[in-house]
Scaffold this motif. Structure first.
Motif, PDB file in Angstrom:
ATOM      1  N   PRO A  95       4.074  -6.345  13.300  1.00 14.78           N
ATOM      2  CA  PRO A  95       2.798  -5.827  13.773  1.00 14.78           C
ATOM      3  C   PRO A  95       1.715  -6.010  12.724  1.00 14.78           C
ATOM      4  CG  PRO A  95       4.200  -4.023  13.047  1.00 14.78           C
ATOM      5  CD  PRO A  95       4.875  -5.314  12.646  1.00 14.78           C
ATOM      6  N   ALA A  98      -3.764  -2.351  12.494  1.00 19.33           N
ATOM      7  CA  ALA A  98      -4.656  -1.722  11.529  1.00 19.33           C
ATOM      8  C   ALA A  98      -4.396  -2.319  10.149  1.00 19.33           C
ATOM      9  CB  ALA A  98      -4.442  -0.224  11.501  1.00 19.33           C
ATOM     10  N   ALA A 101      -3.573  -0.991   6.454  1.00 22.73           N
ATOM     11  CA  ALA A 101      -3.571   0.461   6.386  1.00 22.73           C
ATOM     12  C   ALA A 101      -2.259   0.983   5.837  1.00 22.73           C
ATOM     13  CB  ALA A 101      -3.822   1.051   7.769  1.00 22.73           C
ATOM     14  N   THR A 102      -1.218   0.160   5.900  1.00 22.59           N
ATOM     15  CA  THR A 102       0.079   0.639   5.433  1.00 22.59           C
ATOM     16  C   THR A 102       0.237   0.438   3.932  1.00 22.59           C
ATOM     17  OG1 THR A 102       1.025  -1.502   5.822  1.00 22.59           O
ATOM     18  CG2 THR A 102       1.150   0.070   7.599  1.00 22.59           C
ATOM     19  N   PHE A 103      -0.735  -0.168   3.300  1.00 20.46           N
ATOM     20  CA  PHE A 103      -0.558  -0.435   1.882  1.00 20.46           C
ATOM     21  C   PHE A 103      -0.596   0.843   1.062  1.00 20.46           C
ATOM     22  CE2 PHE A 103      -2.178  -4.962   2.423  1.00 20.46           C
ATOM     23  CZ  PHE A 103      -0.888  -5.431   2.499  1.00 20.46           C
ATOM     24  N   ASP A 104       0.169   0.809   0.011  1.00 20.19           N
ATOM     25  CA  ASP A 104       0.167   1.893  -0.942  1.00 20.19           C
ATOM     26  C   ASP A 104      -0.922   1.572  -1.966  1.00 20.19           C
ATOM     27  OD1 ASP A 104       0.765   3.713  -2.885  1.00 20.19           O
ATOM     28  OD2 ASP A 104       2.898   3.696  -2.385  1.00 20.19           O
ATOM     29  N   ASN A 112       3.587  -4.154  -3.053  1.00 15.71           N
ATOM     30  CA  ASN A 112       3.359  -3.929  -1.630  1.00 15.71           C
ATOM     31  C   ASN A 112       4.003  -5.005  -0.774  1.00 15.71           C
ATOM     32  OD1 ASN A 112       1.889  -1.573  -0.704  1.00 15.71           O
ATOM     33  ND2 ASN A 112       0.420  -2.170  -2.283  1.00 15.71           N
ATOM     34  N   ILE A 115       7.671  -4.038  -0.643  1.00 15.06           N
ATOM     35  CA  ILE A 115       7.929  -2.908   0.247  1.00 15.06           C
ATOM     36  C   ILE A 115       7.674  -3.313   1.696  1.00 15.06           C
ATOM     37  CG2 ILE A 115       7.228  -0.572   0.862  1.00 15.06           C
ATOM     38  CD1 ILE A 115       6.578  -0.120  -2.075  1.00 15.06           C
ATOM     39  N   VAL A 119      10.264  -3.238   4.762  1.00 19.72           N
ATOM     40  CA  VAL A 119      10.050  -2.438   5.972  1.00 19.72           C
ATOM     41  C   VAL A 119      10.262  -3.311   7.206  1.00 19.72           C
ATOM     42  CG1 VAL A 119       8.300  -1.263   7.343  1.00 19.72           C
ATOM     43  CG2 VAL A 119       8.528  -0.739   4.928  1.00 19.72           C
TER      44      VAL A 119
END
Lengths: 257, 333
Positions: A95, A98, A101-104, A112, A115, A119
């Protein structure tokens, strides 16, 4: 839809309701006494969505804000469960929701990527071997070693797309976030998507009917949690544009019952 | 014809159409990749939901129980790369921005160990009728209790807000939220392990020798880990729905310290209280680590069995509780 190719996504009468509470006390009451009385208002973000996508197909999803597009995508990714209805999704979903937006924010670009890849289900060696290719695609150079918080919006988006482009996904879900990139990068992304479509399944979500017509072979138009029209992108886009030009921007759809 | 001086440069920088595509898909064109992934059993299982509920293969009662018991381990193994990736990041982040970095992780337990040795070293006597009477023993005795208690309290404080910390992952990606409990417990384990190594080093330097029972410490860690992961599952699932959990833990955890034999030995209490203390599972853990490190004896059979039993029950109960509520988590967080 064409008959060749196995079914990758099959959705039947999907519906999703969220529980809205006036305050926390209502929530507590619902938790403790929920079996006797209902203390929340149900908000049906999706009411009845059915469609089928086969391998190699591309489906465009049109709709206005709050019509349930994002909820539908979240359900397809397996992030939330539908309240009702059947769903069958076969394959790895990447996906680009957004984007970024999932970045740390505190972690570096490289962390990142590691990770994010994990994921999406990649093995560590696989990600490491693709690291340079990802950095190349994103084209952000030395920023790979810097924390994401120093990135511009465009750079985050580039990195996010680069990750999704490298996970060997079966199903690619592209959100409207692509519009953040500059012209050259957008073209690169669309070129990549064109190549991906040869074997993969594409779900393309957009407000822009032109892009849907360009990228998709099928389209659905979601309105108020239901499919209002499905068919060839040209036809759907035309009626969608006509409707948005005529209908007022009323916000009835945000109200819970 | 006069050409602008940058014309040639500009042309070079126009991205070549198709160049990146071949780069990105190099060697793994989607068509063949699908087949090879299928062959490796690498494909994710299809998401199959019927009437709002995921379809689970029906099996007999015994097989179902066995499947449930094995599930946390299978899932952790499946996500091992994710666990490692996030754990590395968390560990690196902990002392980021500080010049001394990891020195702090060693300094804090070292200082408290020195303080206990100085403060209690000569004066206090061991409550246990153990033969050893080295002056550092009481310091080690207390330190052992503190290590175990701090290990627990770190998780108790963090668990309720754990899922909120990672809400961006949980809401936006197919993130296996149940792995967070394992990751954060592993992180806490690193600090507990540093403290324990210091404790052993201190004993070696000041006491002259180590007990052979120290070799059993990894087993103690394993059981403690299972207990903490279980409790973290429980608290984090609860904390996702209501923030009250975190206030509750902030209130209880300090009080719990006095219900735990950190500064004393439960053997100094009355026989009835002694038994009651074992309801607190931490008592068992503290007694075992003291036996292993300070006294160099095997822990009592009853204590060991009771502690292991409580840990396993906590582990699977926590997992069951978390999985039962995990569908709602992405919606409320």
């Amino acid at each position: 839809m064409s008959s060749e190719g196995e079914v990758i996504i099959r959705a039947k009468h999907l519906a999703k309701s969220y529980q809205l509470y006036d305050n926390r006390h209502q929530w507590l009451k619902q938790t403790l006494l929920g079996s006797f009385k209902t203390y929340y208002k149900a908000f049906w973000a999706l009411k009845d969505i059915s469609f089928e996508v086969r391998r190699g197909e591309s489906l465009g999803i049109l709709g206005r804000n709050g019509c349930g597009k994002s909820t539908l995508l979240q359900i397809l990714c397996g992030i939330t469960r539908p309240t009702k209805g059947d769903l069958w999704v076969n394959g790895r979903v990447a996906p680009i929701l957004a984007l970024g937006a999932t970045f740390d924010l505190e972690a570096t670009g490289e962390e990142n990527v590691l990770i994010g890849g994990a994921v999406l289900g990649l093995k560590r060696e696989e990600i490491l071997s693709k690291l340079s290719s990802i950095a190349d695609f994103a084209g952000i150079g030395d920023f790979m070693d810097q924390p994401i918080k120093l990135y511009s919006t465009g750079m985050r988006m580039r990195l996010a797309f680069a990750i999704c482009a490298h996970v060997d996904a079966d199903i690619l879900i592209v959100d409207e976030a692509l519009s953040v990139g500059d012209e050259a990068f957008q073209r690169k992304c669309f070129d990549w998507i064109d190549a991906f479509r040869a074997n993969g399944t594409l779900l393309f979500v957009s407000h822009s009917p032109t892009e849907v017509i360009r990228l998709c072979r099928q389209a659905i138009w979601i309105d108020n949690g239901r499919i209002r029209e499905a068919g060839r992108p040209v036809d759907v886009a035309r009626s969608y544009e006509r409707a948005t030009a005529v209908e007022a921007d009323n916000m009835d759809r945000f109200s819970a019952t | 014809m006069l050409r602008p001086p940058f014309a040639r440069l500009y042309r070079e920088y126009i991205p070549r159409r198709g160049y990146y595509i071949s780069g990105a898909m190099d060697g793994q064109g989607t068509g063949s990749a699908v087949e090879s992934k299928k062959a490796e059993g690498y494909f994710p299982p299809p998401l199959n939901i019927v009437d709002g509920k995921p379809v689970v293969e029906k099996v007999g009662l015994l097989a179902g129980v066995l499947r449930f018991l094995g599930e946390p381990f299978r899932s952790a193994w499946h996500h091992r790369d994710l666990i490692v990736a996030i754990l590395r990041r968390e560990l690196r982040e902990r002392f980021k921005g500080s010049a001394a970095g990891w020195v702090w992780a060693v300094m804090a337990p070292l200082l408290s160990l020195i303080t206990y040795t100085v403060a209690f070293g000569g004066s206090a006597k061991l409550p246990n009728n153990s033969a050893s009477a080295s002056p550092v023993d009481y310091a080690l005795f207390i330190f052992g209790g503190l290590v175990a208690f701090n290990f627990f309290s770190e998780m108790a404080y963090r668990a309720p807000s754990l899922l909120h910390e990672y809400s961006h992952y949980i809401k936006q990606t197919m993130f296996p939220a149940e792995m967070l409990a394992i990751i954060s417990t592993l992180r806490a384990t690193t600090y507990a392990a540093i403290a324990l190594v210091l404790m052993l080093a201190c004993q070696l330097v000041l006491g002259g020798a180590l007990h052979w029972t120290a070799l059993l410490i990894p087993l103690w860690f394993l059981v403690f880990l299972m207990f903490l992961v279980g409790i973290t599952w429980f608290l984090s699932a609860l904390g996702a729905f209501t923030r009250d959990t975190s206030y509750l833990m902030m209130t209880i955890a300090p009080l719990l310290m006095f219900a735990t034999p950190v500064f004393f030995s439960q053997e100094s209490l009355s026989p009835t209280m002694n038994k009651v203390m074992y309801l607190n599972i931490l008592t068992g853990f503290i007694e075992i680590v003291r036996d292993l490190v300070v006294f160099g004896q095997l822990p009592g059979l009853f204590v060991t069995l009771w502690t292991v039993f409580l840990s396993l029950v906590t582990f699977w109960f926590g997992y069951w509780f978390f999985c039962n509520r995990r569908d709602g988590i992405a919606d409320v967080i």
